[in-house]
Design a protein around this motif. Structure first.
Motif, PDB file in Angstrom:
ATOM      1  N   PHE A   1       0.819  -1.212   0.000  1.00  0.00           N
ATOM      2  CA  PHE A   1       0.000   0.000   0.000  1.00  0.00           C
ATOM      3  C   PHE A   1       0.858   1.269   0.000  1.00  0.00           C
ATOM      4  O   PHE A   1       0.470   2.291  -0.581  1.00  0.00           O
ATOM      5  CB  PHE A   1      -0.980  -0.017   1.184  1.00  0.00           C
TER       6      PHE A   1
ATOM      7  N   LEU B   1     -12.140   5.801   6.709  1.00  0.00           N
ATOM      8  CA  LEU B   1     -12.595   5.881   5.318  1.00  0.00           C
ATOM      9  C   LEU B   1     -13.782   6.814   5.163  1.00  0.00           C
ATOM     10  O   LEU B   1     -13.851   7.604   4.214  1.00  0.00           O
ATOM     11  CB  LEU B   1     -12.970   4.482   4.799  1.00  0.00           C
TER      12      LEU B   1
ATOM     13  N   ALA C   1       0.515   4.080  -2.836  1.00  0.00           N
ATOM     14  CA  ALA C   1       0.248   5.475  -2.467  1.00  0.00           C
ATOM     15  C   ALA C   1       1.257   6.405  -3.131  1.00  0.00           C
ATOM     16  O   ALA C   1       0.890   7.427  -3.725  1.00  0.00           O
ATOM     17  CB  ALA C   1       0.281   5.636  -0.946  1.00  0.00           C
TER      18      ALA C   1
ATOM     19  N   PHE D   1     -11.398   1.347  13.252  1.00  0.00           N
ATOM     20  CA  PHE D   1     -10.481   2.291  12.630  1.00  0.00           C
ATOM     21  C   PHE D   1     -10.714   2.472  11.132  1.00  0.00           C
ATOM     22  O   PHE D   1     -10.894   3.578  10.633  1.00  0.00           O
ATOM     23  CB  PHE D   1      -9.028   1.859  12.867  1.00  0.00           C
TER      24      PHE D   1
ATOM     25  N   PHE E   1       0.513   6.785  -6.752  1.00  0.00           N
ATOM     26  CA  PHE E   1      -0.627   7.651  -7.042  1.00  0.00           C
ATOM     27  C   PHE E   1      -0.245   9.132  -6.954  1.00  0.00           C
ATOM     28  O   PHE E   1      -0.514   9.913  -7.865  1.00  0.00           O
ATOM     29  CB  PHE E   1      -1.781   7.358  -6.077  1.00  0.00           C
ATOM     30  N   PHE E   2       0.390   9.509  -5.852  1.00  0.00           N
ATOM     31  CA  PHE E   2       0.683  10.934  -5.661  1.00  0.00           C
ATOM     32  C   PHE E   2       1.768  11.437  -6.610  1.00  0.00           C
ATOM     33  O   PHE E   2       1.802  12.609  -6.966  1.00  0.00           O
ATOM     34  CB  PHE E   2       1.056  11.215  -4.198  1.00  0.00           C
TER      35      PHE E   2
ATOM     36  N   PRO F   1      -8.333   7.339  -4.576  1.00  0.00           N
ATOM     37  CA  PRO F   1      -7.345   6.239  -4.490  1.00  0.00           C
ATOM     38  C   PRO F   1      -6.125   6.545  -3.631  1.00  0.00           C
ATOM     39  O   PRO F   1      -5.752   5.720  -2.788  1.00  0.00           O
ATOM     40  CB  PRO F   1      -6.949   6.019  -5.960  1.00  0.00           C
ATOM     41  N   GLY F   2      -5.511   7.711  -3.808  1.00  0.00           N
ATOM     42  CA  GLY F   2      -4.288   8.026  -3.063  1.00  0.00           C
ATOM     43  C   GLY F   2      -4.525   8.067  -1.564  1.00  0.00           C
ATOM     44  O   GLY F   2      -3.790   7.458  -0.783  1.00  0.00           O
ATOM     45  N   GLY F   3      -5.582   8.757  -1.160  1.00  0.00           N
ATOM     46  CA  GLY F   3      -5.887   8.880   0.259  1.00  0.00           C
ATOM     47  C   GLY F   3      -6.220   7.535   0.872  1.00  0.00           C
ATOM     48  O   GLY F   3      -5.820   7.226   1.996  1.00  0.00           O
ATOM     49  N   ILE F   4      -6.948   6.709   0.116  1.00  0.00           N
ATOM     50  CA  ILE F   4      -7.307   5.388   0.627  1.00  0.00           C
ATOM     51  C   ILE F   4      -6.057   4.547   0.860  1.00  0.00           C
ATOM     52  O   ILE F   4      -5.939   3.864   1.877  1.00  0.00           O
ATOM     53  CB  ILE F   4      -8.279   4.687  -0.341  1.00  0.00           C
ATOM     54  N   MET F   5      -5.103   4.627  -0.076  1.00  0.00           N
ATOM     55  CA  MET F   5      -3.868   3.864   0.105  1.00  0.00           C
ATOM     56  C   MET F   5      -3.153   4.302   1.389  1.00  0.00           C
ATOM     57  O   MET F   5      -2.627   3.467   2.122  1.00  0.00           O
ATOM     58  CB  MET F   5      -2.941   4.039  -1.103  1.00  0.00           C
ATOM     59  N   VAL F   6      -3.156   5.617   1.658  1.00  0.00           N
ATOM     60  CA  VAL F   6      -2.520   6.126   2.881  1.00  0.00           C
ATOM     61  C   VAL F   6      -3.223   5.543   4.117  1.00  0.00           C
ATOM     62  O   VAL F   6      -2.572   5.083   5.060  1.00  0.00           O
ATOM     63  CB  VAL F   6      -2.553   7.673   2.912  1.00  0.00           C
ATOM     64  N   ILE F   7      -4.563   5.535   4.090  1.00  0.00           N
ATOM     65  CA  ILE F   7      -5.322   4.963   5.210  1.00  0.00           C
ATOM     66  C   ILE F   7      -4.994   3.475   5.367  1.00  0.00           C
ATOM     67  O   ILE F   7      -4.833   2.967   6.481  1.00  0.00           O
ATOM     68  CB  ILE F   7      -6.843   5.173   5.000  1.00  0.00           C
ATOM     69  N   LEU F   8      -4.855   2.783   4.242  1.00  0.00           N
ATOM     70  CA  LEU F   8      -4.550   1.346   4.297  1.00  0.00           C
ATOM     71  C   LEU F   8      -3.155   1.086   4.848  1.00  0.00           C
ATOM     72  O   LEU F   8      -2.929   0.081   5.527  1.00  0.00           O
ATOM     73  CB  LEU F   8      -4.700   0.702   2.917  1.00  0.00           C
ATOM     74  N   VAL F   9      -2.217   1.992   4.566  1.00  0.00           N
ATOM     75  CA  VAL F   9      -0.870   1.856   5.143  1.00  0.00           C
ATOM     76  C   VAL F   9      -0.969   1.942   6.663  1.00  0.00           C
ATOM     77  O   VAL F   9      -0.472   1.070   7.389  1.00  0.00           O
ATOM     78  CB  VAL F   9       0.091   2.953   4.620  1.00  0.00           C
ATOM     79  N   VAL F  10      -1.664   2.983   7.147  1.00  0.00           N
ATOM     80  CA  VAL F  10      -1.811   3.168   8.589  1.00  0.00           C
ATOM     81  C   VAL F  10      -2.532   1.975   9.198  1.00  0.00           C
ATOM     82  O   VAL F  10      -2.129   1.436  10.233  1.00  0.00           O
ATOM     83  CB  VAL F  10      -2.585   4.477   8.899  1.00  0.00           C
ATOM     84  N   TYR F  11      -3.591   1.516   8.503  1.00  0.00           N
ATOM     85  CA  TYR F  11      -4.363   0.373   9.001  1.00  0.00           C
ATOM     86  C   TYR F  11      -3.509  -0.887   9.072  1.00  0.00           C
ATOM     87  O   TYR F  11      -3.528  -1.599  10.082  1.00  0.00           O
ATOM     88  CB  TYR F  11      -5.569   0.140   8.079  1.00  0.00           C
ATOM     89  N   SER F  12      -2.736  -1.163   8.023  1.00  0.00           N
ATOM     90  CA  SER F  12      -1.976  -2.422   8.042  1.00  0.00           C
ATOM     91  C   SER F  12      -0.819  -2.363   9.031  1.00  0.00           C
ATOM     92  O   SER F  12      -0.404  -3.394   9.559  1.00  0.00           O
ATOM     93  CB  SER F  12      -1.507  -2.835   6.645  1.00  0.00           C
ATOM     94  N   ILE F  13      -0.316  -1.162   9.307  1.00  0.00           N
ATOM     95  CA  ILE F  13       0.714  -1.040  10.350  1.00  0.00           C
ATOM     96  C   ILE F  13       0.069  -1.230  11.733  1.00  0.00           C
ATOM     97  O   ILE F  13       0.565  -1.949  12.589  1.00  0.00           O
ATOM     98  CB  ILE F  13       1.430   0.323  10.264  1.00  0.00           C
TER      99      ILE F  13
ATOM    100  N   ALA G   1      -6.868  12.249   4.333  1.00  0.00           N
ATOM    101  CA  ALA G   1      -6.624  10.877   4.799  1.00  0.00           C
ATOM    102  C   ALA G   1      -6.024  10.882   6.201  1.00  0.00           C
ATOM    103  O   ALA G   1      -6.447  10.121   7.074  1.00  0.00           O
ATOM    104  CB  ALA G   1      -5.702  10.152   3.828  1.00  0.00           C
TER     105      ALA G   1
ATOM    106  N   CYS H   1      -7.540   9.317   9.617  1.00  0.00           N
ATOM    107  CA  CYS H   1      -6.755   8.376  10.423  1.00  0.00           C
ATOM    108  C   CYS H   1      -6.648   8.850  11.866  1.00  0.00           C
ATOM    109  O   CYS H   1      -6.816   8.061  12.806  1.00  0.00           O
ATOM    110  CB  CYS H   1      -5.348   8.227   9.849  1.00  0.00           C
TER     111      CYS H   1
ATOM    112  N   PRO I   1      -5.942  15.281  -0.819  1.00  0.00           N
ATOM    113  CA  PRO I   1      -6.431  13.999  -0.276  1.00  0.00           C
ATOM    114  C   PRO I   1      -5.530  13.428   0.815  1.00  0.00           C
ATOM    115  O   PRO I   1      -5.997  12.712   1.706  1.00  0.00           O
ATOM    116  CB  PRO I   1      -6.444  13.080  -1.504  1.00  0.00           C
TER     117      PRO I   1
ATOM    118  N   PHE J   1     -12.633  10.449   5.630  1.00  0.00           N
ATOM    119  CA  PHE J   1     -11.865  10.806   4.434  1.00  0.00           C
ATOM    120  C   PHE J   1     -12.789  11.046   3.241  1.00  0.00           C
ATOM    121  O   PHE J   1     -12.673  12.046   2.523  1.00  0.00           O
ATOM    122  CB  PHE J   1     -10.862   9.694   4.125  1.00  0.00           C
TER     123      PHE J   1
END
Lengths: 232, 107
Positions: free
Chosen positions: A170, A210, A174, A205, A177-178, B47-59, A190, A194, A186, A213
């Protein structure tokens, strides 16, 4: 073209498969191995590969299933992570689709990789060629996952490298994407999601982050459209 | 691992239904949805923001227990990011990260 034979159509459809196989095989292998490594029963990953068939969301489902996530969290997450798919039908060769089954399976198996290939000069001339290509990709994903499930058993207990795979995947996605969008609002939304979820709703969480966001993104989109700042 | 089989099947069914709907509904009303300015603007940001959230979530939900695990995670992430920016190859960067993390936490 209606007179073309099955073998002819299969050849034309499946000739588009090699780049998809190159992408799917290592990823499917990783997905299956990760599921085994997480301690899931052997049927979970192949079933998910066959019926969900959606890339990132499947990797995430390993964590959601092992953590016993609620159905609402699952739905919210799947919606957010797969939202990108609403744009794919716009440049899908819909003119080749002839019947209800074609609409159904064409949409069902319209993944990122299939979308990428049908946006190249693919040379497909009928529904059967298109759907055989999509079915080939679908089978490749399923089969790679299945191999991964069993390969995962060969990983020694003392090797914990796969615990890193998801965070790493991920992070790379990310950055990717950026690097292309160069739109950083975004990122702020995000982190806001978080932060709130981390402190106020650690038990939910993912869903809370989500939703917050997405709310920021919707507000931003409404502002962009109303002020005429929405570009292409 | 003991998992609730019925709940797991329900989770898979929900994920499949949502994913399929997102692909199927726009297929039928393609202009109305995929060219809508609100949908377009939101689609560019998600998409970009979701990936950031998923990084935090998986950590947050990962098995990076203890200071040693987190340090190994930081080192592996650093290597993965650096290697990705250098070679622009997702698979290469990930495999390197997995091996580095695995080596640092071996045992």
């Amino acid at each position: 073209m209606n007179t073309s034979t099955f073998t002819h159509d299969a050849r034309h459809g499946l000739r588009l498969l090699p780049p998809v196989v190159m992408g799917y095989f290592p990823l499917g292998l990783a997905f299956g191995a990760l599921a085994t490594d997480a301690g899931l029963p052997h049927w979970v990953a192949p079933l998910t590969a066959a019926v969900v068939y959606g890339g990132s969301i499947e990797f995430l489902m390993i964590t959601l299933i092992t953590g016993g996530a609620t159905l609402v969290t699952m739905a919210t997450t799947a919606f957010a992570v797969n939202f990108r798919h609403v744009f794919y039908p716009l440049s899908y060769p819909r003119h080749l689709i002839r019947n209800a089954g074609g609409w159904f399976y064409g949409a069902y198996s319209l993944t990122d990789e299939v979308y990428a290939i049908v946006n190249t000069p693919h040379g497909l001339t009928n529904q059967r060629q298109l759907l055989l290509f999509q079915a080939g990709a679908h089978f490749t994903w399923f089969f790679s996952t299945l191999i991964g499930v069993f390969a995962g058993q060969a990983i020694p207990e003392s090797f914990h490298g796969l615990d890193f795979a998801m965070a790493g995947l991920f992070t790379v996605l990310a950055i990717d994407f950026f690097r292309h969008s160069r739109q950083y609002r975004p990122l702020i939304y995000a982190f806001a999601g978080c932060a709130v979820a981390w402190f106020l709703a650690p038990g939910a969480f993912l869903m809370v982050a989500l939703v917050i966001f997405a709310a920021f993104c919707v507000a931003d989109a409404v502002y962009q459209v109303k002020t005429g700042k929405a570009g292409h | 691992m003991q998992i609730d089989v019925l709940h797991t099947l329900a989770l898979i069914a929900v994920a499949a239904a949502v994913t399929f709907s997102l692909r199927f509904v726009p297929m039928l009303t393609v202009r109305a949805i995929a060219t809508n300015p609100y949908v377009l603007a939101i689609g560019k940001m998600l998409p970009g923001g979701i990936m950031v959230i998923l990084v935090v979530y998986s950590i947050n939900h990962g098995e990076f227990h203890g200071a040693g695990g987190l340090l190994a995670l930081a080192v592996a992430l650093g290597f993965t990011i650096g290697l990705y920016l250098w070679r622009k190859n997702v698979l290469l960067a990930l495999v390197a990260g997995v091996l580095i993390y695995g080596a640092l936490t071996f045992g």
